[in-house]
Design an enzyme around this catalytic site. Structure first.
Site, short mmCIF file in Angstrom:
data_model
loop_
_atom_site.label_atom_id
_atom_site.label_comp_id
_atom_site.label_asym_id
_atom_site.label_seq_id
_atom_site.Cartn_x
_atom_site.Cartn_y
_atom_site.Cartn_z
N GLU A 1 0.84 -1.20 0.00
CA GLU A 1 0.00 0.00 0.00
C GLU A 1 0.87 1.24 0.00
O GLU A 1 1.94 1.28 0.63
CB GLU A 1 -0.91 -0.01 1.24
N ASP B 1 0.14 5.35 0.61
CA ASP B 1 -0.96 6.16 1.13
C ASP B 1 -0.73 7.65 1.10
O ASP B 1 0.31 8.13 1.56
CB ASP B 1 -1.23 5.82 2.60
N GLU C 1 -3.17 10.32 3.05
CA GLU C 1 -4.35 10.52 3.89
C GLU C 1 -4.32 11.97 4.39
O GLU C 1 -3.29 12.44 4.87
CB GLU C 1 -4.37 9.56 5.07
#
Length: 285
Positions: free
Chosen positions: A99, A101, A103
């Site tokens: 993953e 990311d 955010e």
């Protein structure tokens, strides 16, 4: 003969134009949750995700990718967005998933958003770096990019690198290079941790909260289909790209002035020693 050449040039131009302009949220993404709170507008050019007290919302790309440069423009929740998290990331599936990311942690009115980044390899994350931005990300659209190639992962904001995670498999550091990933976007409530460690809760009187997405681009990406990549013998520059000296200077400027947290500096969290990759992914390397 001249007219034939002209026709071929026009066809080539139109084909190129179509490939650059063809990204469409209706064609490129599936709504995965939210019971109608994810909406595609403007003939597929705009995606809105909303959050209320009942539910947030999210989408995922129809395509999978193994390496690429993925761009998305976001305009974040305006006003008091404390407790909310807007995400845009790449991820595979399963307990050993990879993953990458972005955010965006909401804030009280007037306080800056925090951009929270993380990298998971083989199901293990704990590689957080956080940054303030040098602009208001809720006032207008800005471009957030992930460059992921066999050598490095680079997080960009409007073309400025804010973080690098290098491939150091030769030194025993896992690197995400075997699992194809989809693009995900979501808006959800995380007031147990998102704003000041959970001290500031979501004010539901401001709901629905809405985040906006546009100009998704995957033109420079390797599509994974039928068990193989479209970039088996890639000759594109991004496939080998790393930071040049100018970009390295911009990276250091961001990390000096806007970094909020770096797990590679958190000796209290890692009393037995910092993770091995911190040796190779420092702000000065």
């Amino acid at each position: 003969m001249a007219s034939l050449v002209l026709c071929l040039v026009i066809l080539a131009f139109c084909s190129l134009h179509y490939s650059l302009a063809s990204n469409n949220f209706n064609q490129d993404f599936d709504v995965t949750w939210g019971d109608g709170r994810a909406k595609v507008l403007n003939n597929g050019k705009l995606l809105t995700l909303s959050l209320d007290k009942v539910s947030g919302s999210g989408v995922k790309s129809k395509k999978e990718y193994l390496f690429g440069r993925i761009d998305m423009q976001l305009k974040l929740v305006r006003g008091n967005s404390a407790g909310t998290v807007t995400t845009y990331y790449l991820s595979s599936q399963g307990s050993t998933h990879d993953e990458i990311d972005f955010e965006f942690l909401g804030n009280l009115s007037g306080d800056p958003y925090i951009v929270h980044t993380n990298v998971y390899t083989q199901g293990k994350g704990d590689k957080e770096q956080q940054f303030y931005l040098w602009f208001d990300p809720s006032a207008d659209f800005h471009t957030y990019s992930i460059l992921w190639n066999p050598q490095t992962i680079i997080f960009y904001v409007d073309g400025t690198p804010i973080r690098v995670f290098k491939n150091m498999e030769s030194s025993g550091v896992p690197y995400p290079n075997k699992q194809p990933m989809r693009v995900y976007a979501s808006l959800w409530n995380a007031d147990d941790w998102a704003t000041r460690g959970g001290l500031v809760k979501t004010n539901w009187s401001n709901a629905p909260f809405i985040a906006y997405f546009r100009n998704f681009k995957d033109n420079n990406a390797c599509i994974w289909e039928f068990g193989k990549s479209s970039c088996t013998n890639s000759t594109k520059s991004w496939f080998y790209q790393e930071l040049d000296s100018t970009s390295q200077a911009r990276l250091q400027w961001v990390q000096k002035n806007y970094m909020v947290y770096n797990y590679c500096n958190d000796i209290n969290r890692f009393p037995r020693g910092l993770p091995l990759e911190c040796t190779f992914n420092s702000t000065t390397k």
